[in-house]
Write a protein that holds these residues in place. Sequence first.
Motif, PDB file in Angstrom:
ATOM      1  N   ALA A 157     -20.407  18.215 -10.444  1.00 29.60           N
ATOM      2  CA  ALA A 157     -21.320  17.179  -9.960  1.00 29.60           C
ATOM      3  C   ALA A 157     -20.522  15.888  -9.764  1.00 29.60           C
ATOM      4  O   ALA A 157     -19.696  15.529 -10.612  1.00 29.60           O
ATOM      5  CB  ALA A 157     -22.451  16.961 -10.956  1.00 29.60           C
ATOM      6  N   PRO A 158     -20.730  15.182  -8.652  1.00 27.44           N
ATOM      7  CA  PRO A 158     -19.903  14.006  -8.366  1.00 27.44           C
ATOM      8  C   PRO A 158     -20.342  12.762  -9.138  1.00 27.44           C
ATOM      9  O   PRO A 158     -21.484  12.670  -9.603  1.00 27.44           O
ATOM     10  CB  PRO A 158     -20.119  13.801  -6.857  1.00 27.44           C
ATOM     11  N   ARG A 159     -19.404  11.835  -9.256  1.00 24.72           N
ATOM     12  CA  ARG A 159     -19.700  10.510  -9.792  1.00 24.72           C
ATOM     13  C   ARG A 159     -19.206   9.467  -8.792  1.00 24.72           C
ATOM     14  O   ARG A 159     -18.354   9.750  -7.963  1.00 24.72           O
ATOM     15  CB  ARG A 159     -19.044  10.302 -11.156  1.00 24.72           C
ATOM     16  N   ARG A 160     -19.719   8.280  -8.910  1.00 22.84           N
ATOM     17  CA  ARG A 160     -19.468   7.246  -7.916  1.00 22.84           C
ATOM     18  C   ARG A 160     -18.397   6.272  -8.397  1.00 22.84           C
ATOM     19  O   ARG A 160     -18.379   5.873  -9.560  1.00 22.84           O
ATOM     20  CB  ARG A 160     -20.768   6.483  -7.642  1.00 22.84           C
ATOM     21  N   ILE A 161     -17.483   5.915  -7.503  1.00 22.31           N
ATOM     22  CA  ILE A 161     -16.551   4.823  -7.743  1.00 22.31           C
ATOM     23  C   ILE A 161     -16.673   3.848  -6.575  1.00 22.31           C
ATOM     24  O   ILE A 161     -17.253   4.181  -5.543  1.00 22.31           O
ATOM     25  CB  ILE A 161     -15.093   5.303  -7.887  1.00 22.31           C
ATOM     26  N   VAL A 162     -16.136   2.660  -6.775  1.00 19.12           N
ATOM     27  CA  VAL A 162     -16.163   1.642  -5.723  1.00 19.12           C
ATOM     28  C   VAL A 162     -14.742   1.151  -5.502  1.00 19.12           C
ATOM     29  O   VAL A 162     -14.006   0.879  -6.454  1.00 19.12           O
ATOM     30  CB  VAL A 162     -17.080   0.468  -6.102  1.00 19.12           C
ATOM     31  N   VAL A 163     -14.349   1.052  -4.238  1.00 22.03           N
ATOM     32  CA  VAL A 163     -13.041   0.518  -3.859  1.00 22.03           C
ATOM     33  C   VAL A 163     -13.246  -0.892  -3.314  1.00 22.03           C
ATOM     34  O   VAL A 163     -14.079  -1.109  -2.434  1.00 22.03           O
ATOM     35  CB  VAL A 163     -12.365   1.411  -2.800  1.00 22.03           C
ATOM     36  N   ARG A 164     -12.493  -1.846  -3.870  1.00 19.92           N
ATOM     37  CA  ARG A 164     -12.589  -3.231  -3.418  1.00 19.92           C
ATOM     38  C   ARG A 164     -11.213  -3.759  -3.079  1.00 19.92           C
ATOM     39  O   ARG A 164     -10.234  -3.449  -3.766  1.00 19.92           O
ATOM     40  CB  ARG A 164     -13.223  -4.117  -4.499  1.00 19.92           C
ATOM     41  N   TYR A 165     -11.157  -4.536  -2.012  1.00 22.20           N
ATOM     42  CA  TYR A 165      -9.939  -5.240  -1.630  1.00 22.20           C
ATOM     43  C   TYR A 165     -10.229  -6.739  -1.641  1.00 22.20           C
ATOM     44  O   TYR A 165     -11.350  -7.158  -1.965  1.00 22.20           O
ATOM     45  CB  TYR A 165      -9.457  -4.762  -0.259  1.00 22.20           C
ATOM     46  N   VAL A 166      -9.224  -7.503  -1.296  1.00 22.26           N
ATOM     47  CA  VAL A 166      -9.406  -8.953  -1.302  1.00 22.26           C
ATOM     48  C   VAL A 166     -10.589  -9.319  -0.398  1.00 22.26           C
ATOM     49  O   VAL A 166     -10.728  -8.818   0.721  1.00 22.26           O
ATOM     50  CB  VAL A 166      -8.112  -9.668  -0.855  1.00 22.26           C
ATOM     51  N   GLU A 167     -11.455 -10.204  -0.913  1.00 24.43           N
ATOM     52  CA  GLU A 167     -12.684 -10.535  -0.199  1.00 24.43           C
ATOM     53  C   GLU A 167     -13.122 -11.942  -0.564  1.00 24.43           C
ATOM     54  O   GLU A 167     -13.099 -12.331  -1.743  1.00 24.43           O
ATOM     55  CB  GLU A 167     -13.777  -9.532  -0.560  1.00 24.43           C
ATOM     56  N   PHE A 168     -13.510 -12.700   0.422  1.00 21.66           N
ATOM     57  CA  PHE A 168     -14.012 -14.053   0.182  1.00 21.66           C
ATOM     58  C   PHE A 168     -15.377 -13.990  -0.503  1.00 21.66           C
ATOM     59  O   PHE A 168     -16.202 -13.131  -0.190  1.00 21.66           O
ATOM     60  CB  PHE A 168     -14.152 -14.831   1.498  1.00 21.66           C
ATOM     61  N   ALA A 169     -15.592 -14.923  -1.417  1.00 22.00           N
ATOM     62  CA  ALA A 169     -16.897 -15.024  -2.071  1.00 22.00           C
ATOM     63  C   ALA A 169     -17.958 -15.530  -1.108  1.00 22.00           C
ATOM     64  O   ALA A 169     -19.147 -15.228  -1.262  1.00 22.00           O
ATOM     65  CB  ALA A 169     -16.802 -15.946  -3.283  1.00 22.00           C
ATOM     66  N   ARG A 170     -17.523 -16.335  -0.110  1.00 21.31           N
ATOM     67  CA  ARG A 170     -18.449 -16.838   0.921  1.00 21.31           C
ATOM     68  C   ARG A 170     -17.890 -16.487   2.290  1.00 21.31           C
ATOM     69  O   ARG A 170     -16.701 -16.615   2.536  1.00 21.31           O
ATOM     70  CB  ARG A 170     -18.616 -18.355   0.806  1.00 21.31           C
ATOM     71  N   LYS A 171     -18.770 -16.049   3.174  1.00 22.56           N
ATOM     72  CA  LYS A 171     -18.358 -15.693   4.530  1.00 22.56           C
ATOM     73  C   LYS A 171     -18.510 -16.864   5.503  1.00 22.56           C
ATOM     74  O   LYS A 171     -17.988 -16.800   6.621  1.00 22.56           O
ATOM     75  CB  LYS A 171     -19.175 -14.510   5.053  1.00 22.56           C
ATOM     76  N   ALA A 172     -19.211 -17.909   5.100  1.00 22.79           N
ATOM     77  CA  ALA A 172     -19.403 -19.082   5.959  1.00 22.79           C
ATOM     78  C   ALA A 172     -19.184 -20.342   5.133  1.00 22.79           C
ATOM     79  O   ALA A 172     -19.716 -20.461   4.017  1.00 22.79           O
ATOM     80  CB  ALA A 172     -20.792 -19.079   6.579  1.00 22.79           C
ATOM     81  N   VAL A 173     -18.388 -21.253   5.662  1.00 19.39           N
ATOM     82  CA  VAL A 173     -18.066 -22.498   4.968  1.00 19.39           C
ATOM     83  C   VAL A 173     -18.319 -23.660   5.932  1.00 19.39           C
ATOM     84  O   VAL A 173     -17.902 -23.617   7.092  1.00 19.39           O
ATOM     85  CB  VAL A 173     -16.594 -22.508   4.492  1.00 19.39           C
ATOM     86  N   ARG A 174     -18.962 -24.716   5.448  1.00 21.55           N
ATOM     87  CA  ARG A 174     -19.192 -25.927   6.248  1.00 21.55           C
ATOM     88  C   ARG A 174     -18.445 -27.077   5.581  1.00 21.55           C
ATOM     89  O   ARG A 174     -18.590 -27.309   4.375  1.00 21.55           O
ATOM     90  CB  ARG A 174     -20.683 -26.224   6.324  1.00 21.55           C
ATOM     91  N   VAL A 175     -17.649 -27.779   6.370  1.00 19.51           N
ATOM     92  CA  VAL A 175     -16.823 -28.851   5.811  1.00 19.51           C
ATOM     93  C   VAL A 175     -16.658 -29.946   6.860  1.00 19.51           C
ATOM     94  O   VAL A 175     -16.701 -29.685   8.078  1.00 19.51           O
ATOM     95  CB  VAL A 175     -15.447 -28.295   5.369  1.00 19.51           C
ATOM     96  N   ARG A 176     -16.473 -31.187   6.395  1.00 22.31           N
ATOM     97  CA  ARG A 176     -16.234 -32.304   7.317  1.00 22.31           C
ATOM     98  C   ARG A 176     -14.784 -32.270   7.801  1.00 22.31           C
ATOM     99  O   ARG A 176     -13.903 -31.781   7.102  1.00 22.31           O
ATOM    100  CB  ARG A 176     -16.520 -33.637   6.630  1.00 22.31           C
ATOM    101  N   ALA A 177     -14.581 -32.772   8.984  1.00 25.59           N
ATOM    102  CA  ALA A 177     -13.228 -32.822   9.569  1.00 25.59           C
ATOM    103  C   ALA A 177     -12.278 -33.552   8.626  1.00 25.59           C
ATOM    104  O   ALA A 177     -12.574 -34.638   8.125  1.00 25.59           O
ATOM    105  CB  ALA A 177     -13.277 -33.519  10.915  1.00 25.59           C
ATOM    106  N   GLY A 178     -11.141 -32.923   8.347  1.00 24.06           N
ATOM    107  CA  GLY A 178     -10.152 -33.510   7.458  1.00 24.06           C
ATOM    108  C   GLY A 178     -10.455 -33.330   5.991  1.00 24.06           C
ATOM    109  O   GLY A 178      -9.654 -33.743   5.137  1.00 24.06           O
TER     110      GLY A 178
END
Length: 305
Positions: A224-245
């Motif tokens: 019977a199978p069991r589950r594993i998860v493979v993870r690589y480098v990943e940003f915690a946020r996919k969208a960032v808003r910042v002021r110029a500079g």
Amino acid sequence: MARLLSTLLVLFLLGGTAAAFAVTEGLKLEPSPITGTSVVKIFSPRCECDQDSAAVDFKLRKADRLTITMIDANGREVRRLVERARYPRGWQTFVWNGRNDEGSIAPDGEYSPRVHLARAHQTIILPNPIRVDTTPPTTTLVSIQPRQLTPAHHKAKVRYRVSEQARGIVYVDGLRAVGPSHFYPLDGKLDLYLRVRGRDLARGPHTVSVGAVDLAGNVGRASAPRRIVVRYVEFARKAVRVRAGGVIAVRYSEAGTVRWRLGGRTGISKHGTVRIRAPRVPGRYGLFVLQGGHADRAIVSVVSA
């Protein structure tokens, strides 16, 4: 006269006994007509592998006509391999496919080759039993540690238990990934690495199961199978808003050193956070982070100061 006849009878019996004893002792001193016997000890006619038949090898001291049969543990003939065929002195090889004279697979158990030599007037049962085993092993997946694979933790210990001596196999998503192992333990362990068959496992969940191949070549069903998860480098946020500079600060999932790229700039970040100065020109930019051949992207929206 009666006493004389009795004496002659006794002398005749003694002479016959002595002659028989001499013949018996002479036979004991005569070497066996067969030497150097070697047989496959266990095999499975059902395995569809290199172990689906058994070879019987021995050396004939003299040329002879042979009749070779396979007999079961009760001495009953199961299969006749050779019928009064002439063979020269030297090494001989015979193969049994595990079937009886009707073509059916013989029941699991031990069988022995019986060799009759017509010229030597001898029948020899080779003292090397051959075991037919068509029952595949049963395998239980005991544990997988850890259950998450990453470039930083790229190896998992897969522990298993089998019903008989067998070599373990690890399957990922139903495909063979590791094994068969080199040893035949009842309680074994195998290492599952992030890289399988020359390629890294894809990001996300996977199923892991174990199976085994026994001494006879039978391959058991996967557990019977069991589950594993493979993870690589990943940003915690996919969208960032910042002021110029302004300062862009985005955490990433994998600890260690990564290379980032934003527009035409690149650099190195450590300790789990990319911290860099935002462009001075408003717009949308792709921020990439790379580690160990894997990458992730976040969208940086730069607005006017």
